[in-house]
Design a protein around this motif. Structure first.
Motif, PDB file in Angstrom:
ATOM      1  N   GLU A  28       0.835  -1.189   0.000  1.00 55.33           N
ATOM      2  CA  GLU A  28       0.000   0.000   0.000  1.00 55.33           C
ATOM      3  C   GLU A  28       0.873   1.243   0.000  1.00 55.33           C
ATOM      4  O   GLU A  28       1.851   1.328   0.745  1.00 55.33           O
ATOM      5  CB  GLU A  28      -0.920   0.015   1.221  1.00 55.33           C
ATOM      6  N   ASP A  29       0.503   2.202  -0.843  1.00 58.08           N
ATOM      7  CA  ASP A  29       1.176   3.498  -0.911  1.00 58.08           C
ATOM      8  C   ASP A  29       0.097   4.576  -0.947  1.00 58.08           C
ATOM      9  O   ASP A  29      -0.671   4.656  -1.911  1.00 58.08           O
ATOM     10  CB  ASP A  29       2.064   3.603  -2.151  1.00 58.08           C
ATOM     11  N   GLY A  31       1.885   3.997   4.326  1.00 58.93           N
ATOM     12  CA  GLY A  31       1.806   2.756   3.563  1.00 58.93           C
ATOM     13  C   GLY A  31       2.306   1.570   4.349  1.00 58.93           C
ATOM     14  O   GLY A  31       2.481   1.620   5.571  1.00 58.93           O
TER      15      GLY A  31
END
Length: 664
Positions: A354-355, A376
């Motif tokens: 995740e970013d 993230g």
């Protein structure tokens, strides 16, 4: 009102069960379908799965009609959403467990064709072209890891196949609502390649008067679409490429001042919500030697939460908030399943990254503040499950997941940080077949919700918070009766919540998430569906839950024994449907939710409420014309006191509509 409603449901349950046992043996044969479900990752019939489960099919979605997840979950026990009033963001509440919007994680996992939705932001999907919805209650972290601590909502869309299909619908409703939808599919290459499209457009005027600019302040518009390519190059391979997109073009949130005029604002700053999301996924299944099955689901999901909202509701711009969030998730799941003699098994690998870029703006009378933060992490996990018959009547299910999760934060104004956590979440279920059609089970499961960092507490150094952990015991009975015209299920559970993630007011103006609480959740889920005869169908659901803090202190305040915010003690549904031989139907439903508190101090609340929904339709040839009334009695259930008492979230008024559909 809630006690009387509950008494009526229980009375109906007892009466109809008795009626079922007394049916004449010469009555025409009627049976409920024993639907195959996949939310446990190994295909099983719904009545054999040792868990509390609700299933809603395409017919119910289309004829009710059910246009949103909020309408859908009213038919299931123990499941609601927090009152939020902003499209595109929904925070589920299941068995008393919920989450905070700034945690960017949920207590319940949503899957759309196997693709995970991990946050309240983007927790939405249109129901056009949906084939089946499965709602699995209780911790499911043994198979799904983080964000499945209270259950899984799994949405399966219709797969394009060899037969051409078309369903078109248009509708008009209260407040100038216009709705258009299409679900189409065809074969591009015979027996090899198929294509499908499903999409929807809706717009509707709001119901909050804009006393400053005139008109209404909260008009709504939503567009969504999904494309599918289904490829079957040989008998052993099945691959589906999907792309979906959803876009909102709303005006202000359905908010107003708790102390101001009713359902009206005087905002000089016009609100807007221009959020949007899209998902690409590739789902590949391959049959290997023997009965081995390999499945891979690769996905990329993006959601942009873009909102501006006045919070003082006055002509001068004294207070407002604005969000510009960008969420991006890459995920990969690979699983292998098979059997050994009478046993069935599953092994899998999962990874994601995740970013997120988070931009937040808040204006107060003392000034304007802006926060820009990168957030993230990544997850890697191995999981498995084994279903083992022990005798003709007894069977055992064991499973577990070993997961490593890492989170990081990169604020614009302070130093970067990272942390990681490792978990093992087991599952054990012992099942006994009372008869061929009735089963009882006892299960022990553990669940967890991801830890992270407080993105908007830079003044405190963006502190981390640990994962939330749940241990759950559940006893259930489920099955079919009355010559398979009656389906019933009951589940009694107790959950212990440790390191509970709660939002605390540390000092004036400084709010962030901590692991300062523990709680106990106990409850009962009841679900029933009964075919009274060839025309009448009765459905009922009741969820009883008691979630209370065992430990929670906020400054000098001790909240031991208080209710978890947003968790009702009662949810319920009672529905009756009539299908005539002449092609028309009529149905009505009553749904109820007990009161909820909006803060840990249990100061502000939304009252309990009951809603009456009616619908009817007539089918002639390929056409169906239908009408509906939602919230027939125009019940008010405003949530007065969100944001520590500042805001009221207004509930929607009665809606009357008519629809025309064509199906090929």
């Amino acid at each position: 009102m809630a006690r009387a409603w509950l008494g009526g449901v229980v009375g109906a349950w007892v009466v109809t069960t008795g009626m079922a046992q007394a049916q004449d043996s010469e009555r025409p044969a009627l049976e409920l379908d024993n639907i195959v479900v996949q939310s446990d990752k190994l295909e099983q019939t719904r009545d054999q799965l040792p868990a509390s489960l609700s299933v809603i099919d395409a017919r119910t979605l289309q004829s009710a009609p059910l246009d949103s997840l909020e309408q859908l979950v009213r038919r299931t026990p123990g499941f609601t959403f927090q009152p939020f009033g902003q499209s595109g963001t929904q925070l589920p509440v299941v068995r008393g467990l919920t989450s905070n919007a700034t945690a960017f994680s949920n207590s319940l996992l949503m899957l759309v064709d196997g693709v995970p939705v991990l946050r309240g932001q983007g927790f939405d999907t249109d129901l056009v072209g949906v084939d089946q919805v499965e709602i699995l209650r209780g911790p499911q972290s043994a198979l799904y890891g983080r964000n499945a601590e209270a259950g899984v909502l799994s949405v399966s869309t219709r797969q394009p196949g060899a037969a051409d299909y078309a369903r078109l619908e248009t509708g008009l409703a209260s407040r100038n609502q216009q709705a258009y939808s299409a679900d189409l599919s065809t074969a591009l290459v015979e027996d090899t390649l198929y294509a499908g499209f499903a999409g929807q457009f809706t717009r509707q005027d709001g119901y909050l008067d804009d006393n400053f600019a005139g008109g209404t302040a909260d008009d709504r518009e939503r567009q969504s679409g999904r494309l599918s390519l289904h490829w079957t190059p040989d008998e052993l391979t099945d691959a589906t490429l999907r792309y979906s997109r959803m876009k909102y073009r709303d005006e202000a949130s359905q908010w107003g001042s708790r102390t101001g005029p009713d359902r009206a604002v005087n905002s000089g700053l016009a609100g807007r919500n221009h959020s949007s999301g899209e998902t690409w996924s590739l789902d590949v299944r391959r049959s290997l030697e023997g009965d081995l099955q390999l499945r891979s689901i690769t996905a990329r999901s993006v959601f942009d939460d873009r909102l501006r909202q006045d919070t003082d509701f006055q002509p001068l711009d004294l207070m407002h908030l604005a969000r510009d969030y960008h969420f991006e998730t890459l995920s990969q799941e690979l699983r292998l399943s098979g059997s050994h003699e009478q046993s069935r098994w599953l092994l899998g690998l999962y990874a994601d990254r995740e970013d997120h870029d988070l931009g937040y703006e808040q204006k107060l009378p003392l000034g304007l503040s802006r926060t820009q933060t990168g957030l993230g992490g990544n997850t890697a996990a191995v999981f498995g499950q084994w279903l083992q018959p022990l005798s003709e009547a007894w069977s055992l299910t064991v499973g577990g997941r070993y997961e490593n999760a890492r989170a990081w934060i990169d604020p614009a104004s302070t130093a970067s940080q990272s942390d990681s956590w490792t978990h093992f979440t087991p599952k054990v279920a012992l099942q006994y077949a009372l008869t061929d059609d009735a089963h009882t089970y006892l299960s022990y499961t553990q669940g967890m919700r991801a830890g992270g960092f407080n993105a908007f507490a830079s003044g405190a150094g963006n502190p981390a918070y640990d994962p939330e952990k749940v241990s759950s015991y559940e006893f259930g009975v489920k099955g079919l009766g009355a010559d398979q015209r009656l389906r019933y299920s009951a589940a009694l559970y107790r959950m212990q919540v440790r390191d509970m993630q709660v939002q605390q007011l540390i000092q004036q103006g400084l709010v962030y998430i901590t692991n300062a609480a523990s709680a106990t959740s106990t409850g009962l889920d009841l679900d029933l569906e009964y075919l009274l005869d060839e025309r009448w169908t009765l459905s009922a659901a009741v969820g009883l839950n008691r979630t209370r803090f065992e430990r929670l202190r906020e400054g000098a305040n001790d909240y031991q024994g208080q209710r978890n915010p947003f968790a009702p003690d009662l949810t319920g549904h009672l529905g009756l449907r009539y299908d005539a031989d002449a092609g028309w139907y009529a149905q009505g439903a009553v749904s109820a939710v007990g009161k909820v508190y909006l803060d840990a101090a249990n100061t502000y609340r939304r009252p309990g409420y009951g809603l009456v929904d009616l619908s009817s339709g007539y089918r002639f040839g390929h056409y169906t014309v239908s009408t509906y009334v939602n919230n027939l009695l125009d019940q008010r259930y405003d949530a007065a006191g969100l944001l520590y008492g500042a805001v009221t979230v207004y509930s929607p008024p009665r809606e009357v509509g008519v629809r025309l559909s064509f199906e090929l």
